[in-house]
Motif scaffolding. Structure first.
Motif: not given
Length: 375
Positions: A146-148, A153-157, A192-200
């Motif tokens: 959610x934070x990323x 979104x803010x960067x693109x906006x 990020x634990x587990x390489x960030x698969x779930x987070x992406x």
């Protein structure tokens, strides 16, 4: 009770948490395959549904809400479970003989291992008790996703003239491209634990939830279309399509968005139908959906009560109570149903009891009548 505006999403979350518990209860393979194709994307899309563009002008407000709602509960319960870990060994609830279905077992913590885990809990939201808090990865996954998403979104906006829909769509496509690179070239986000698969994947489905809220009035649910979603998910279950696990396979980049979106649309349609009438089922699912945190935290420890029953029923050694998440003996029985009921109901019964006790203790005592003197 949730307002009429958000009761549908509360019901979606209630259904999703019930499905999660059923999956952890080790239901028959076809059922668990069906559940895992979409139940975690459902949570991320439900979270994205409530994202507002006003947070782009107040990013710290959004970040602080995420920290209060996700990081602090994770920190609190992870540390409590860590403190209780060796006590559970002493009581036999955990042991070094029985473990999970892959054969892994857990061990008592030494002072060094406990301190290491505390540092991991504080700094990377890992190191928690995997055998008693196996669902805690979701706190980190939703916090990071959610934070990323908000920052992208803010960067693109602020730097482009993209329409909000185009910006969110670009973020979702960008996540798929990054997941393709990660899968093709074994790239991992080492922080990020587990390489960030779930987070992406979480970022992708969070964005999908934002898009759904924008265009939900143009999506006309129909029972025939929902039946098609259900049929597709049943097919996916028979073909062992992957969910949001730690796998890294190229076919997942095609199948998971399809099953995740189909599952969300199916559950959202069912939730809308349930929400339209003030029934006991509606009130029950809204209550569950508004209190998913407690089921996340306590459903595994609640399983232990059913494990005691299964030990008695089959006359098993007491050590089987240490099996994670449930006792694996005899998968042909229907104990998974009892596990599922206990995993949902016992945390909520405990929550209700605590709230009732807190209410009774906080009630001001009535003043004693002042005696009047006689004439």
């Amino acid at each position: 009770m949730a307002s009429s505006r958000d009761s549908v999403v509360s019901i979606c979350k209630g259904i999703a948490i019930i499905l999660m518990v059923i999956g952890h209860a080790e239901a028959p393979e076809l059922i668990t395959n069906f559940i895992y194709t979409f139940h975690m994307p459902l949570f991320f899309m439900a979270a994205g549904y409530f994202f507002s563009r006003r947070y782009l002008a107040q990013p710290w407000l959004f970040i602080s809400k995420r920290i209060r709602g996700l990081y602090l509960p994770f920190l609190k319960w992870s540390l409590i479970f860590l403190i209780l870990h060796n006590l559970w060994f002493h009581l036999g609830i955990l042991n070094e003989e029985y473990g999970n279905w892959t054969g892994g077992v857990t061990h008592p913590y030494t002072l060094k291992s406990a301190m290491t885990r505390i540092v991991l809990i504080l700094t990377s939201m890992s190191g928690y008790n995997e055998f008693m808090a196996g669902a805690f990865w979701f706190f980190r996954g939703l916090l990071v996703a959610s934070i990323v998403f908000m920052l992208l979104y803010k960067l693109l906006d602020s730097r482009t003239r993209l329409h909000p829909t185009a910006a969110v769509t670009l973020i979702c496509i960008g996540m798929l491209l990054f997941l393709w690179l990660r899968t093709s070239f074994a790239i991992k986000i080492t922080t990020i634990p587990n390489g960030g698969w779930r987070e992406c994947w979480g970022i992708f489905f969070f964005g999908a939830g934002v898009l759904f809220r924008t265009y939900k009035d143009y999506i006309r649910p129909h029972w025939a279309i929902s039946l098609c979603y259900a049929a597709f998910l049943c097919y996916a279950a028979t073909r062992h399509f992957s969910g949001m696990n730690n796998g890294c396979k190229l076919p997942d980049l095609i199948t998971l968005p399809l099953t995740g979106l189909a599952g969300f649309l199916l559950v959202h349609h069912l939730s809308t139908l349930i929400s339209n009438r003030d029934t006991l089922l509606r009130r029950w699912l809204v209550f569950i959906g508004d209190n998913t945190l407690y089921i996340f935290v306590f459903h595994i420890i609640s399983f232990k009560a059913v494990s005691l029953l299964k030990i008695w029923w089959y006359d098993l050694p007491f050590g089987h109570i240490g099996c994670h998440m449930v006792i694996h003996y005899n998968h042909t029985d229907i104990f998974w149903v009892i596990y599922s009921i206990a995993g949902v109901s016992l945390p909520l019964l405990g929550l209700t009891a605590c709230r009732w006790l807190k209410h009774r203790l906080s009630r001001p005592s009535l003043p004693l009548p002042t005696p009047t003197s006689g004439v």
